[in-house]
Each structure stands twice: as C-alpha cells, then as structure tokens.
Design a protein around this motif. Sequence first.
Motif, short mmCIF file in Angstrom:
data_model
loop_
_atom_site.label_atom_id
_atom_site.label_comp_id
_atom_site.label_asym_id
_atom_site.label_seq_id
_atom_site.Cartn_x
_atom_site.Cartn_y
_atom_site.Cartn_z
N THR A 84 0.84 -1.18 0.00
CA THR A 84 0.00 0.00 0.00
C THR A 84 0.88 1.24 0.00
O THR A 84 0.64 2.20 -0.73
CB THR A 84 -0.92 0.01 1.24
OG1 THR A 84 -1.74 -1.16 1.22
CG2 THR A 84 -1.80 1.24 1.26
N GLN A 85 1.91 1.19 0.84
CA GLN A 85 2.90 2.26 0.91
C GLN A 85 4.15 1.71 1.59
O GLN A 85 4.11 0.67 2.23
CB GLN A 85 2.36 3.45 1.69
CG GLN A 85 1.96 3.13 3.12
CD GLN A 85 1.28 4.28 3.80
OE1 GLN A 85 1.74 5.42 3.72
NE2 GLN A 85 0.16 4.02 4.47
N VAL A 87 7.11 1.74 4.43
CA VAL A 87 7.16 2.05 5.85
C VAL A 87 8.61 2.44 6.16
O VAL A 87 9.46 1.60 6.37
CB VAL A 87 6.70 0.85 6.70
CG1 VAL A 87 6.74 1.21 8.19
CG2 VAL A 87 5.29 0.43 6.29
N GLU A 107 -1.15 -3.84 9.21
CA GLU A 107 -1.51 -2.55 9.78
C GLU A 107 -0.43 -1.50 9.52
O GLU A 107 -0.72 -0.34 9.25
CB GLU A 107 -1.76 -2.69 11.30
CG GLU A 107 -2.46 -1.51 11.92
CD GLU A 107 -3.85 -1.26 11.37
OE1 GLU A 107 -4.32 -0.11 11.46
OE2 GLU A 107 -4.47 -2.21 10.85
N GLU A 108 0.82 -1.93 9.58
CA GLU A 108 1.93 -1.02 9.27
C GLU A 108 1.87 -0.59 7.81
O GLU A 108 2.12 0.57 7.48
CB GLU A 108 3.26 -1.70 9.57
CG GLU A 108 3.59 -1.88 11.04
CD GLU A 108 2.87 -3.05 11.69
OE1 GLU A 108 2.92 -3.17 12.92
OE2 GLU A 108 2.24 -3.86 10.97
N ASP A 109 1.55 -1.52 6.93
CA ASP A 109 1.40 -1.22 5.51
C ASP A 109 0.28 -0.22 5.28
O ASP A 109 0.38 0.66 4.41
CB ASP A 109 1.12 -2.52 4.75
CG ASP A 109 0.88 -2.31 3.27
OD1 ASP A 109 1.83 -1.92 2.57
OD2 ASP A 109 -0.25 -2.54 2.81
N ARG A 110 -0.76 -0.31 6.06
CA ARG A 110 -1.89 0.60 5.91
C ARG A 110 -1.58 1.99 6.45
O ARG A 110 -1.91 3.00 5.83
CB ARG A 110 -3.12 0.03 6.63
CG ARG A 110 -4.40 0.83 6.40
CD ARG A 110 -5.59 0.21 7.11
NE ARG A 110 -5.49 0.37 8.55
CZ ARG A 110 -5.86 1.49 9.19
NH1 ARG A 110 -6.36 2.52 8.53
NH2 ARG A 110 -5.77 1.56 10.51
N GLN A 111 -0.90 2.04 7.61
CA GLN A 111 -0.65 3.33 8.26
C GLN A 111 0.68 3.97 7.88
O GLN A 111 0.88 5.17 8.08
CB GLN A 111 -0.71 3.17 9.78
CG GLN A 111 -2.07 2.76 10.30
CD GLN A 111 -2.15 2.85 11.82
OE1 GLN A 111 -1.55 3.73 12.44
NE2 GLN A 111 -2.89 1.93 12.42
N GLY A 112 1.61 3.16 7.37
CA GLY A 112 2.90 3.71 7.00
C GLY A 112 3.85 3.93 8.15
O GLY A 112 4.82 4.70 8.02
N GLU A 113 3.61 3.25 9.27
CA GLU A 113 4.47 3.40 10.45
C GLU A 113 4.79 2.03 11.02
O GLU A 113 3.90 1.17 11.08
CB GLU A 113 3.78 4.26 11.51
CG GLU A 113 4.63 4.50 12.75
CD GLU A 113 3.98 5.45 13.74
OE1 GLU A 113 4.23 5.30 14.95
OE2 GLU A 113 3.22 6.34 13.30
N VAL A 116 2.71 -0.76 14.79
CA VAL A 116 1.48 -0.08 15.22
C VAL A 116 0.38 -1.06 15.58
O VAL A 116 -0.68 -0.65 16.04
CB VAL A 116 0.98 0.91 14.14
CG1 VAL A 116 1.94 2.05 13.95
CG2 VAL A 116 0.73 0.19 12.81
#
Length: 245
Positions: A84-85, A87, A107-113, A116
């Motif tokens: 997705t993006q 990190v 979840e990290e892929d979704r939020q970029g951090e 998490v």
Amino acid sequence: MRKQMLEELGLLPRWERRSLSSSVQHVAEPEVSEQPILPSQAATASAIVPQPPLNEAVIAKMSWQNLQEIVSTCQQCALAAERTQTVFGVGDREADVFLVGEGPGSEEDRQGEPFVGPAGKLLDAMLASIELRRGQGVYIANIVKCRPPQNRNPQPEEARVCLTYLRRQLALVKPRLIVALGGVAAANLLQNDVSVGKLRQRLHDYEGTPLVVTYHPAYLLRAPSEKRKSWDDLRLIRRLIASTP
C-alpha cells in the motif's frame, strides 16, 4: 504507571531486581525456537517497473528528505508490487537507541508506520518499562520497507536492497546502541544464522556501533513464557545506555 507497564509485559510477579553495575553474563539454557531466521521461500513473482541498481555511494550521502523520497518510490524488488505504501521508519532522528524489526505487517502497511499493531503496543510497554518511549530518544525501522506477502520473512535479495537504506538511516541517526528485534533483524545485521537465544545477553558490533539482540514482540505474543528473558534483555539495554558515552 511503571507497575501497569510491567503488568502488560507479564513481568510483575516474582521478578528480582539486579544491580545495574553487574557485568553481563551469558548463561546457556534451552530456548523456544523462533521461526527460521533466513527465509527459504521463493519470492512472489510480480510485475514491477524496472529501475537501475541502487547507487550505494549516492545513497550514503543523502539527506533525510531525499532518502525518504527515494524509498517511497522504490521498485527494486517484487515487494513493491503489493504494498500500500512504504514504511520508512519513525522516531527521534538523534536517538540514542535504534530499534530494527523485520518488516511491516498489514496494519503497518496501511498506516505507513512500523510497530502499530498488537506487537507495537507490546513494544511500547517494553520501552516504557526502561523509561524510553517511541519518538523520544528512540528510532524504529525495519529490515525491509515493504510488507512481504502473508507476512513471510523477507527474501535475501529484498533485504539486501533495503539494507542500503537502513545503513543510511543508521548513519544519519548515529545511535549509541542498536537493538535487533528478532531473528530476521539479527541475521541481516550480523550476517549469520545464529539463533536469538544464543545471540541475546551479549554485546555485538555493527560497523562500529554496539548492538544487542532480543526477541521480537510478535514472538513474545506467541510465546509469553519468554517475556522473562526479554525483561533481562531490557535491563541490559538500560545498563548499556547508561554506560555508553
């Protein structure tokens, strides 16, 4: 507050405080094995836009902004096709402690951090137990910047590419201590396949910077009985921070 943190770690009952001035000793003991450190699965074949090979000499001189930009558009391996993006990493860019994990999860892929999800919450509690916190004196990144499919271990070629970026992050931060979280991080930073159980409670070297190895928080969620050993590692980290100039 500290009592609550230790309760989250499952460490409050029957733990004994040791002197911070005591020397670090490694005691051989049976370990619960983590998943294989170096993956053997074939990388998923995916169509990506070809890019010229990374110029490590150029990356070694990049600023934070330029480095983050090149990472965000990286197409050097098949992981780029399904992310997705990217990190990149998060935290204090003048941190004393640089934590290195394995790779982003969903979840990290979704939020970029990084960190998490549930493992991230446990990591925050682990840091708080030794008076550290995300973003203050701590920087967090992973071996790879994109999520491997089905959360598999990164392939050697995927890790090789991203280690170029990670090496620059480490050079920019100039941490006093590197902490490898889990077998994948340890294997790629130390270039060996020794188990976490044999690497922990020892001081290693990564290109002139002290490095210690401990269990990945996700592993501790699967094997909570190992939290006792993780607490010993955290106390070692605390001693090393206090003693490293």
